[in-house]
Design a protein around this motif. Sequence first.
Motif, PDB file in Angstrom:
ATOM      1  N   LYS A  16       0.835  -1.208   0.000  1.00  0.00           N
ATOM      2  CA  LYS A  16       0.000   0.000   0.000  1.00  0.00           C
ATOM      3  C   LYS A  16       0.866   1.253   0.000  1.00  0.00           C
ATOM      4  N   HIS A  17       1.901   1.266   0.819  1.00  0.00           N
ATOM      5  CA  HIS A  17       2.795   2.421   0.871  1.00  0.00           C
ATOM      6  C   HIS A  17       3.533   2.611  -0.448  1.00  0.00           C
ATOM      7  N   LEU A  18       3.919   1.515  -1.108  1.00  0.00           N
ATOM      8  CA  LEU A  18       4.594   1.629  -2.399  1.00  0.00           C
ATOM      9  C   LEU A  18       3.665   2.244  -3.444  1.00  0.00           C
ATOM     10  N   ILE A  19       2.455   1.743  -3.520  1.00  0.00           N
ATOM     11  CA  ILE A  19       1.489   2.265  -4.498  1.00  0.00           C
ATOM     12  C   ILE A  19       1.198   3.745  -4.230  1.00  0.00           C
ATOM     13  N   LEU A  20       0.963   4.094  -2.971  1.00  0.00           N
ATOM     14  CA  LEU A  20       0.706   5.497  -2.632  1.00  0.00           C
ATOM     15  C   LEU A  20       1.922   6.374  -2.918  1.00  0.00           C
ATOM     16  N   SER A  21       3.107   5.864  -2.637  1.00  0.00           N
ATOM     17  CA  SER A  21       4.330   6.629  -2.899  1.00  0.00           C
ATOM     18  C   SER A  21       4.488   6.917  -4.383  1.00  0.00           C
ATOM     19  N   LEU A  22       4.270   5.915  -5.211  1.00  0.00           N
ATOM     20  CA  LEU A  22       4.358   6.120  -6.660  1.00  0.00           C
ATOM     21  C   LEU A  22       3.293   7.095  -7.144  1.00  0.00           C
ATOM     22  N   LEU A  23       2.086   6.975  -6.608  1.00  0.00           N
ATOM     23  CA  LEU A  23       1.000   7.871  -6.986  1.00  0.00           C
ATOM     24  C   LEU A  23       1.314   9.314  -6.591  1.00  0.00           C
ATOM     25  N   PHE A  24       1.761   9.533  -5.360  1.00  0.00           N
ATOM     26  CA  PHE A  24       2.034  10.889  -4.893  1.00  0.00           C
ATOM     27  C   PHE A  24       3.224  11.509  -5.618  1.00  0.00           C
ATOM     28  N   ASP A  25       4.236  10.702  -5.952  1.00  0.00           N
ATOM     29  CA  ASP A  25       5.339  11.214  -6.761  1.00  0.00           C
ATOM     30  C   ASP A  25       4.847  11.595  -8.147  1.00  0.00           C
ATOM     31  N   ALA A  26       3.952  10.803  -8.714  1.00  0.00           N
ATOM     32  CA  ALA A  26       3.383  11.114 -10.031  1.00  0.00           C
ATOM     33  C   ALA A  26       2.591  12.419  -9.978  1.00  0.00           C
ATOM     34  N   ILE A  27       1.854  12.646  -8.908  1.00  0.00           N
ATOM     35  CA  ILE A  27       1.111  13.895  -8.749  1.00  0.00           C
ATOM     36  C   ILE A  27       2.087  15.077  -8.722  1.00  0.00           C
ATOM     37  N   GLY A  28       3.207  14.896  -8.046  1.00  0.00           N
ATOM     38  CA  GLY A  28       4.227  15.944  -8.006  1.00  0.00           C
ATOM     39  C   GLY A  28       4.812  16.245  -9.374  1.00  0.00           C
ATOM     40  N   TYR A  29       4.882  15.227 -10.240  1.00  0.00           N
ATOM     41  CA  TYR A  29       5.424  15.408 -11.591  1.00  0.00           C
ATOM     42  C   TYR A  29       4.420  16.066 -12.532  1.00  0.00           C
ATOM     43  N   VAL A  30       3.141  15.993 -12.244  1.00  0.00           N
ATOM     44  CA  VAL A  30       2.106  16.521 -13.134  1.00  0.00           C
ATOM     45  C   VAL A  30       2.309  18.006 -13.416  1.00  0.00           C
ATOM     46  N   SER A  31       2.819  18.721 -12.444  1.00  0.00           N
ATOM     47  CA  SER A  31       2.985  20.164 -12.631  1.00  0.00           C
ATOM     48  C   SER A  31       3.922  20.492 -13.793  1.00  0.00           C
ATOM     49  N   TYR A  32       4.821  19.582 -14.149  1.00  0.00           N
ATOM     50  CA  TYR A  32       5.711  19.823 -15.288  1.00  0.00           C
ATOM     51  C   TYR A  32       4.935  19.953 -16.597  1.00  0.00           C
ATOM     52  N   GLY A  33       3.791  19.344 -16.697  1.00  0.00           N
ATOM     53  CA  GLY A  33       3.015  19.356 -17.928  1.00  0.00           C
ATOM     54  C   GLY A  33       2.212  20.627 -18.154  1.00  0.00           C
ATOM     55  N   ILE A  34       2.200  21.497 -17.178  1.00  0.00           N
ATOM     56  CA  ILE A  34       1.400  22.717 -17.283  1.00  0.00           C
ATOM     57  C   ILE A  34       2.340  23.933 -17.226  1.00  0.00           C
ATOM     58  N   PRO A  35       2.742  24.452 -18.383  1.00  0.00           N
ATOM     59  CA  PRO A  35       3.672  25.589 -18.382  1.00  0.00           C
ATOM     60  C   PRO A  35       3.106  26.803 -17.648  1.00  0.00           C
ATOM     61  N   PHE A  36       3.970  27.491 -16.935  1.00  0.00           N
ATOM     62  CA  PHE A  36       3.662  28.725 -16.203  1.00  0.00           C
ATOM     63  C   PHE A  36       2.720  28.519 -15.011  1.00  0.00           C
ATOM     64  N   ALA A  38       3.111  25.631 -13.145  1.00  0.00           N
ATOM     65  CA  ALA A  38       3.837  24.669 -12.308  1.00  0.00           C
ATOM     66  C   ALA A  38       4.179  25.242 -10.938  1.00  0.00           C
ATOM     67  N   GLU A  39       4.661  26.476 -10.904  1.00  0.00           N
ATOM     68  CA  GLU A  39       5.052  27.078  -9.634  1.00  0.00           C
ATOM     69  C   GLU A  39       3.850  27.243  -8.699  1.00  0.00           C
ATOM     70  N   LEU A  40       2.717  27.622  -9.267  1.00  0.00           N
ATOM     71  CA  LEU A  40       1.508  27.781  -8.457  1.00  0.00           C
ATOM     72  C   LEU A  40       1.039  26.439  -7.903  1.00  0.00           C
ATOM     73  N   THR A  41       1.033  25.404  -8.734  1.00  0.00           N
ATOM     74  CA  THR A  41       0.600  24.093  -8.254  1.00  0.00           C
ATOM     75  C   THR A  41       1.575  23.540  -7.220  1.00  0.00           C
ATOM     76  N   ASP A  42       2.868  23.861  -7.358  1.00  0.00           N
ATOM     77  CA  ASP A  42       3.850  23.408  -6.370  1.00  0.00           C
ATOM     78  C   ASP A  42       3.613  24.062  -5.013  1.00  0.00           C
ATOM     79  N   ILE A  43       3.197  25.318  -5.017  1.00  0.00           N
ATOM     80  CA  ILE A  43       2.913  26.014  -3.750  1.00  0.00           C
ATOM     81  C   ILE A  43       1.738  25.343  -3.033  1.00  0.00           C
ATOM     82  N   VAL A  44       0.776  24.888  -3.793  1.00  0.00           N
ATOM     83  CA  VAL A  44      -0.375  24.196  -3.203  1.00  0.00           C
ATOM     84  C   VAL A  44      -0.001  22.776  -2.797  1.00  0.00           C
TER      85      VAL A  44
END
Length: 100
Positions: A16-36, A38-44
């Motif tokens: 469960k921790h592995l699956i959640l860890s991969l999911l949460f890391d993927a959520i952190g990477y999503v901001s790269y796909g949205i130019p300009f 990304a910084e706002l989503t990282d603050i949230v």
Amino acid sequence: MSQEIVVQTSKSNKTKHLILSLLFDAIGYVSYGIPFVAELTDIVWAPIAGFLLARMYKGTVGTVGGITVFVEELLPGLDFIPTFTLTWVYTYLIKKENTI
């Protein structure tokens, strides 16, 4: 019998921790796909990620990991670090302690 239940619960939490860890890391990477944006989503995402990691991994590991992911998400250019997954690797492979 009770020892068998503890082992099954530990394996279940580990997965469960592995699956959640991969999911949460993927959520952190999503901001790269949205130019300009990304910084706002990282603050949230930074305080949410810090809270989630601290809740997933108790004790010192959770505290240090939570602070690390918070800072990593706020600083530009460090989003590529998979902090959740690295914490899982440390907890279950390096330290070999099953934390609930």
